[in-house]
Design a protein around this motif. Structure first.
Motif, short mmCIF file in Angstrom:
data_model
loop_
_atom_site.label_atom_id
_atom_site.label_comp_id
_atom_site.label_asym_id
_atom_site.label_seq_id
_atom_site.Cartn_x
_atom_site.Cartn_y
_atom_site.Cartn_z
N LEU A 4 -10.01 -23.29 17.11
CA LEU A 4 -10.58 -22.27 16.22
C LEU A 4 -10.12 -20.89 16.64
O LEU A 4 -9.75 -20.06 15.80
N GLN A 5 -10.12 -20.67 17.96
CA GLN A 5 -9.69 -19.36 18.47
C GLN A 5 -8.25 -19.08 18.05
O GLN A 5 -7.94 -17.99 17.56
N ALA A 9 -17.73 -13.34 11.10
CA ALA A 9 -17.60 -12.53 9.90
C ALA A 9 -17.12 -11.13 10.26
O ALA A 9 -16.29 -10.56 9.55
N ALA A 10 -17.64 -10.58 11.37
CA ALA A 10 -17.27 -9.21 11.74
C ALA A 10 -15.76 -9.12 11.95
O ALA A 10 -15.14 -8.15 11.53
N LEU A 11 -15.18 -10.14 12.57
CA LEU A 11 -13.73 -10.11 12.82
C LEU A 11 -12.95 -10.14 11.51
O LEU A 11 -12.04 -9.34 11.29
N VAL A 12 -13.32 -11.07 10.61
CA VAL A 12 -12.55 -11.21 9.37
C VAL A 12 -12.76 -9.97 8.49
O VAL A 12 -11.81 -9.50 7.85
N LEU A 62 -11.83 -11.06 20.77
CA LEU A 62 -12.60 -11.07 19.51
C LEU A 62 -12.49 -12.43 18.85
O LEU A 62 -13.47 -12.93 18.29
N SER A 63 -11.31 -13.06 18.91
CA SER A 63 -11.15 -14.38 18.30
C SER A 63 -11.97 -15.41 19.05
O SER A 63 -12.55 -16.32 18.45
N TYR A 64 -12.04 -15.25 20.39
CA TYR A 64 -12.86 -16.18 21.16
C TYR A 64 -14.32 -16.07 20.72
O TYR A 64 -15.00 -17.07 20.51
N ARG A 65 -14.77 -14.82 20.56
CA ARG A 65 -16.16 -14.62 20.13
C ARG A 65 -16.38 -15.23 18.75
O ARG A 65 -17.41 -15.85 18.48
N ALA A 66 -15.39 -15.03 17.85
CA ALA A 66 -15.52 -15.57 16.50
C ALA A 66 -15.63 -17.09 16.55
O ALA A 66 -16.51 -17.69 15.91
N ALA A 67 -14.77 -17.72 17.36
CA ALA A 67 -14.79 -19.18 17.45
C ALA A 67 -16.09 -19.66 18.08
O ALA A 67 -16.70 -20.63 17.61
N ALA A 68 -16.51 -18.96 19.13
CA ALA A 68 -17.73 -19.38 19.82
C ALA A 68 -18.94 -19.27 18.89
O ALA A 68 -19.82 -20.14 18.89
N ALA A 69 -18.98 -18.19 18.08
CA ALA A 69 -20.10 -18.03 17.15
C ALA A 69 -20.13 -19.18 16.15
O ALA A 69 -21.19 -19.70 15.81
N LEU A 70 -18.94 -19.60 15.66
CA LEU A 70 -18.89 -20.71 14.71
C LEU A 70 -19.35 -22.01 15.35
O LEU A 70 -20.12 -22.77 14.78
N ALA A 110 -19.45 -6.25 19.35
CA ALA A 110 -18.74 -6.66 20.56
C ALA A 110 -19.60 -6.47 21.80
O ALA A 110 -19.38 -7.14 22.81
N GLY A 111 -20.59 -5.57 21.73
CA GLY A 111 -21.45 -5.35 22.88
C GLY A 111 -22.65 -6.28 22.92
O GLY A 111 -23.45 -6.22 23.85
N LEU A 112 -22.80 -7.13 21.91
CA LEU A 112 -23.98 -7.99 21.82
C LEU A 112 -23.58 -9.43 22.16
O LEU A 112 -22.40 -9.76 22.17
N PRO A 113 -24.57 -10.29 22.46
CA PRO A 113 -24.21 -11.69 22.73
C PRO A 113 -23.49 -12.34 21.55
O PRO A 113 -23.66 -11.92 20.40
N THR A 114 -22.69 -13.38 21.84
CA THR A 114 -21.86 -14.00 20.81
C THR A 114 -22.66 -14.54 19.64
O THR A 114 -22.21 -14.52 18.50
N ASP A 115 -23.87 -15.05 19.94
CA ASP A 115 -24.60 -15.72 18.86
C ASP A 115 -25.45 -14.73 18.07
O ASP A 115 -26.26 -15.15 17.25
N TYR A 116 -25.28 -13.42 18.32
CA TYR A 116 -26.07 -12.45 17.58
C TYR A 116 -25.62 -12.41 16.12
O TYR A 116 -24.44 -12.55 15.80
#
Lengths: 128, 509
Positions: free
Chosen positions: B342-343, B88-91, B497-505, B59-65
């Motif tokens: 996605l979010q 993946a981290a969220l799921v 967290l869901s926003y980050r998950a969606a953004a990473a995808l 959560a402290g790192l950029p979304t695409d990490y």
């Protein structure tokens, strides 16, 4: 058409086996026959992978020391994958057969229609 | 020393999260029966803790990490890679934490349903299923995914079959689950084989790069079709949902808690992974399928699942049918295909795990107290008559989760519906938003019937007498109920967290 059949004969065998397997799983009433169908279905996929790995003119992928000329090998990776898949297949079959044994012990049949009518009886009794 | 240990653990977290339950599964199977529960508790607690730490770092790192773990030190396109990005981290977090909560409650829930001398083997299978689901989410290798699919599904089949102690129909349900699960997995493998034949790689990221280069070739699309169909079977997406209700219905209650809260979630994650990561680089077809095939199926699932739940008299099967509808909401969010969609899908993955986990634990608690009195089918709805007064602690938390399932404001379910509806409307499908609301409204019918029976119907006998309630059930249940309330009032964490998950995808696709 005949060209395709001759150059891709392995794939035709694979699809043929695959369809037979799937058909048995769906159509057969006998639980053991269903498992046999599932095995056939799985095995056809194994064949699919293994024939993918064949390189024409390639030999078995075993490194021979001191080869003079470069040797053409078949691709070993699909073989390794299928080794894993075979283990999975064995586990699936074993679990399926174990369940069939238990079903036979408690329903006294491995025919799907007999099991279904027994299930209906249980349902009717539980509604009383 | 402590920081060194925690750093080491974090560095290897992607592997340890799976390896710990996998190893302890074997240990549990070999140990005396009474140790099974302790080992399962320890293993799932370690996994949950590692998943929390991992999430905190991510959560402290950029979304695409993206954390990449090379098993055996083989570098990715050749070796098997475990990859953890924000998605993946969220799921993984959802699965690990819900798995831990399900494990806590499992001891009491197994009490009446499974023979005590089998606990070691039961918890062995339990941990295998748990580890398999976690592996499913973290692996970045398309073939390795199949292996994890089968680890989790064979273990789940075993667990479902344990329900035969109460009802022998569990055996038939388990057998059908085995056949359908195996066919789904083989479909997936055929698809992966086509992709491998076209690109020569099985690494998901590598596939995502190489598949677009051969996108004009037909086998790519055949592979796509087989993979998506196979995973849809596993995720119980609408036309392939029929295995879900019998296996959830006849499984021991503890197993239903585990399967309902996490099993289909992992498969849904794999589904969206296939669309966004493996085939994300191919422009037209996958996106078309996502919208024009998945959205109608999701709508059918929503309505049909809800209607089947309305007509069901067995509460356990009713909640399973409602899971079919809830999977529909998640797939709808994915199908919209925008960032907001996605979010919304991921928000509902988190919230539905809390809701259904809570409801099944609660139902298990209620049934457990009644089991001695009303055999053979204690989950029939009229057996719950008056339990709202007789078991107030369990029943009230059960009700909170139920309200959350409908989507009443101030519960987590409302947040899910809110984000889903606004995502659907902003993508321009207001008619679909109306259907979402209709299906939510219909779900009031079956839940109200529960409330009516539990609080307003006279109990069959011993009117008013309190029944014993077990803290091993109501503590995890209340934790979930309070989480439902908390994330309904302050949804910031889940939404973020869901926003980050969606953004990473989206970034990967």
């Amino acid at each position: 058409m005949l060209d395709v059949l001759i150059t891709h004969w392995n794939y035709f065998i694979v699809v043929f086996l695959m369809m037979i397997g799937l058909f048995i799983v769906i159509s057969s009433m006998n639980l053991v026959k269903k498992l046999v169908g599932l095995n056939l279905f799985q095995t056809s996929v194994f064949l699919f992978y293994i024939s993918l790995g064949k390189i024409s003119g390639g030999t078995a992928p075993i490194i021979v020391a001191k080869a003079d000329a470069p040797i053409l090998y078949s691709n070993p990776l699909p073989h390794v994958l299928i080794l894993t898949a075979i283990v999975v297949g064995v586990a699936t079959t074993a679990l399926g057969l174990a369940l069939v044994l238990r079903i036979k012990a408690s329903f006294d049949s491995i025919e799907e229609d007999a099991i279904l009518s027994e299930k209906r009886n249980i349902r009717r009794r539980s509604l009383l | 020393m402590i920081s060194f240990a925690s750093e080491y653990a974090l560095e290897h977290a992607p592997a340890l999260i799976i390896v710990v339950p996998l190893l302890l599964a074997v240990v549990a199977a070999l140990c005396p029966a009474r140790m099974g529960y302790m080992l399962a508790l320890v293993a799932s607690a370690i996994s949950a803790l590692l998943a929390c730490l991992q999430m905190q770092v991510m959560a402290g790192l950029p979304t695409d990490y993206r954390v990449s773990y090379h098993l055996g030190g083989w570098t990715p396109p050749w070796g098997i890679e475990f990859a953890v990005d924000s998605t993946a981290a969220l799921v993984v977090l959802v699965i690990a934490v819900m798995g831990f909560i399900a494990t806590i409650s499992s001891k009491q829930l197994f009490l009446r349903e499974v023979d005590g001398s089998n606990y070691n083997r039961v918890y062995g299978a339990w941990l295998l299923a748990f580890a398999g689901l976690l592996g499913l989410v973290m692996t970045a290798d398309a073939f390795n995914l199949f292996v994890f699919f089968e680890i989790s599904s064979l273990a789940s089949v075993t667990l479902v079959a344990m329900g035969s102690g109460v009802d022998k129909r569990a055996l038939v349900a388990a057998f059908n689950y085995l056949l359908i699960g195996a066919i789904g997995a083989i479909f997936y493998v055929i698809g992966a084989g086509f992709c491998y034949a076209m690109t020569g790689t099985l690494n998901m990221l590598d596939l995502g790069v190489r598949l677009p280069q051969v996108a004009s070739q037909v086998p790519v699309y055949i592979g796509f079709g087989f993979m998506v169909t196979g995973v849809m079977v596993k995720a119980a997406v609408f036309p392939m949902h029929f295995w879900l209700a019998p296996s959830y219905g006849y499984a021991p209650m503890a197993v239903t808690v585990l399967l309902a809260s996490v099993a289909t979630k992992a498969a849904l994650y794999v589904l969206i992974r296939i669309f966004m990561t493996i085939f994300g680089g191919i422009d037209v077809l996958p996106q078309l399928i996502l919208q024009w095939a998945l959205i109608p199926l999701a709508l059918m699932a929503m309505l049909l699942g809800t209607i089947l739940a309305i007509y069901e008299r067995d509460v356990k099967v009713m909640l399973a049918q409602s899971s079919v509808a809830q999977i529909g909401y998640i797939v709808l969010g994915f199908g919209v295909g925008t960032l907001a969609g996605l979010q919304a899908g991921f928000i509902h993955i988190v919230n539905h795990a809390m809701i259904k986990g809570g409801m099944f634990i609660g139902l298990g608690g209620l049934v457990l107290a009644m089991a001695g009195q009303t055999r053979p089918s204690p989950t029939r709805i009229d057996r719950l008559a008056g339990l709202g007064w007789r078991m107030p602690i369990t029943a009230s938390a059960f009700l909170i989760c139920g309200l959350s399932l409908i989507g009443v404001p101030l519960t987590a379910g409302f947040i899910s519906k809110f984000y889903l509806v606004s995502a659907v409307i902003s993508a321009g499908y207001w008619q679909i938003a109306a259907l979402v609301l209709l299906s939510s409204a219909l779900s009031v019918i079956y839940l109200w019937r529960l409330v009516e029976v539990m609080w307003f119907a006279p109990p069959e006998k011993n009117k008013g007498a309190r029944l014993p309630e077990s803290p091993l059930i109501y503590l995890p249940l209340w934790a979930l109920a309070l989480a439902n309330l908390w994330f309904g009032i302050d949804a910031g964490l889940v939404v973020d967290l869901s926003y980050r998950a969606a953004a990473a995808l989206m970034g990967a696709g």
